[in-house]
Design a protein around this motif. Sequence first.
Motif, PDB file in Angstrom:
ATOM      1  N   GLN A 164      49.980   4.564  47.503  1.00  0.00           N
ATOM      2  CA  GLN A 164      50.714   5.547  46.707  1.00  0.00           C
ATOM      3  C   GLN A 164      49.846   6.765  46.401  1.00  0.00           C
ATOM      4  N   PRO A 165      50.315   7.951  46.765  1.00  0.00           N
ATOM      5  CA  PRO A 165      49.549   9.157  46.428  1.00  0.00           C
ATOM      6  C   PRO A 165      49.884   9.629  45.021  1.00  0.00           C
ATOM      7  N   GLU A 166      48.971  10.358  44.434  1.00  0.00           N
ATOM      8  CA  GLU A 166      49.290  11.120  43.231  1.00  0.00           C
ATOM      9  C   GLU A 166      49.659  12.526  43.701  1.00  0.00           C
ATOM     10  N   VAL A 167      50.793  13.021  43.235  1.00  0.00           N
ATOM     11  CA  VAL A 167      51.330  14.286  43.734  1.00  0.00           C
ATOM     12  C   VAL A 167      51.441  15.297  42.601  1.00  0.00           C
ATOM     13  N   ARG A 172      42.677   3.810  47.454  1.00  0.00           N
ATOM     14  CA  ARG A 172      43.990   4.241  47.947  1.00  0.00           C
ATOM     15  C   ARG A 172      43.840   4.833  49.347  1.00  0.00           C
ATOM     16  N   ALA A 196      45.573  10.398  48.333  1.00  0.00           N
ATOM     17  CA  ALA A 196      45.332   8.963  48.194  1.00  0.00           C
ATOM     18  C   ALA A 196      43.951   8.678  48.769  1.00  0.00           C
ATOM     19  N   TYR A 248      54.314   7.998  52.371  1.00  0.00           N
ATOM     20  CA  TYR A 248      52.969   7.402  52.372  1.00  0.00           C
ATOM     21  C   TYR A 248      53.065   5.882  52.476  1.00  0.00           C
ATOM     22  N   ARG A 249      53.995   5.285  51.743  1.00  0.00           N
ATOM     23  CA  ARG A 249      54.135   3.829  51.818  1.00  0.00           C
ATOM     24  C   ARG A 249      54.578   3.406  53.218  1.00  0.00           C
ATOM     25  N   ALA A 252      49.302  16.162  47.586  1.00  0.00           N
ATOM     26  CA  ALA A 252      49.343  14.704  47.492  1.00  0.00           C
ATOM     27  C   ALA A 252      48.020  14.133  47.974  1.00  0.00           C
ATOM     28  N   GLY A 303      59.180  12.261  45.426  1.00  0.00           N
ATOM     29  CA  GLY A 303      59.582  10.906  45.815  1.00  0.00           C
ATOM     30  C   GLY A 303      59.563  10.712  47.321  1.00  0.00           C
ATOM     31  N   GLU A 331      55.975  10.213  48.388  1.00  0.00           N
ATOM     32  CA  GLU A 331      55.498   8.885  47.995  1.00  0.00           C
ATOM     33  C   GLU A 331      56.037   7.810  48.934  1.00  0.00           C
TER      34      GLU A 331
END
Length: 482
Positions: free
Chosen positions: A345-348, A322, A217, A182-183, A215, A176, A179
Amino acid sequence: MLSRFKSALMNAVGASELGLQYPNDSDSDAVTDYINSNLTIEVETKPYSRPSFLGLTNDETQVSADHRVRPIIVPRDLSRLPWCAGYAECINAGKSTWNEDQATATRGDLKLPDSNTTLPYVLFSMFDGHAGYQVALSARLYLHRVILERLLAIPSSILLNEEEDSLIKGRDLVIGAIELAYRQMDQMVEQQAQNGGGGCTAISILFLNGRLYAAGAGDSRAILVLGESERALTRDHTPDSESNRVRALGYLKGSDLLKGHFTSLEFKKRPLQRDLGSMVLYREPYMIGWAYKILTHPDLRFPLISGHGKRSRVMGTIGVTRGFGDHGLKAVNTGVSIKPFLSSQPEVQSLNLEDYNLSERDCIIVATDGLWDVVSDKDAANILRKTLAPDSPSLEYRLTMGAQELVQAARGRLVGRVWRGKPENPDDNEESALPMASVDDISVMVVPLYPYLCEHRQWIKTTQQERRYSTDGSQMQPNDAV
């Protein structure tokens, strides 16, 4: 309370390096407000530079940008990267003035503000810029600081908790934190991006509390090379791979976002004016199958997602979905903003390194799409294995050699006026038989896994000893002293 929070952050990452700006708020709830807000660090636009660990002078930076020669650049001092991780890069073949890829690596101790625990971390990040270098450069300078901010907001009792039956585990909050960071980074570069700074993809590899967090994006990629196997740690985010997400947003908010210029429907083949009134195959977002409909005038609008694979585009303009930036990006010939369809938003993915029987040759390859466009995961892993297999020179040099070999495989050599790779058949030397090489910027990191696992095990041992000594000392009675 805010002062204590500031001090903790400064101690964690070094006040002289940080240069963060906080609100002058003395209220006791200020730190809570800060954590709950999207308050951003002020981003200062910096002049162009290459990753600091390369140690390039200004003259060397100019030489590294020679599009004709495309020299492969490696760090002068290998020890400037944690564990002497391998790194190599080369510039594009004239696509942009500068190499718009950026990379960074940092290690330190996370001094948790609500306990006496100091938790070591190591963080590698890579960014592939487009339409300018500014956003990628800012991400290189600031993202690791924002991630550390978010990690410091996690209570140590939960951060260190890895019990499987817990409702919330430490790794959940670390994911979290990444994420949210990154935002926040995307918000930080908004003004820069609106002024023509472009955007960038992002990929981060964090080692913390015995775990690896990958992570991603965008379409840079990290793969895990373990023994004779390899697998992707991140997923490419392209208009093709994220078609459903992008088209679903267009379907739900078409009037606001598409402005009557685009359609979110997908057609089996591009409909033409002469097809009006006829039955055509189409599908809506989230549909796997196909259906028939009567073609109408709105269906002739340009598709929100066009093309396939690496040629796919959002609104015919951008090939990644992304990353950071692109706040001022408009669709060609329409003026419609593309940013609502792009996500930061990254995928982690998280791995417990104790679950793997690691050796010193097990690594992660982190690279921009300049590598992956022409070298498959399997081929990249084989190149690395071949380079790391000998016992000499020492591993620290072989890691850099591995990164060099990967860049060389993607860049190829200049044949006439075209960059060409190696032929599949060694006996095939005809120019027409040579595969096309990458003309994009190419950056590659080779990060070993075993050194971190050894460090983490030593940290656990030392921490347990310190706790035992502390407990024994507190239980001593005054008359026990000698």
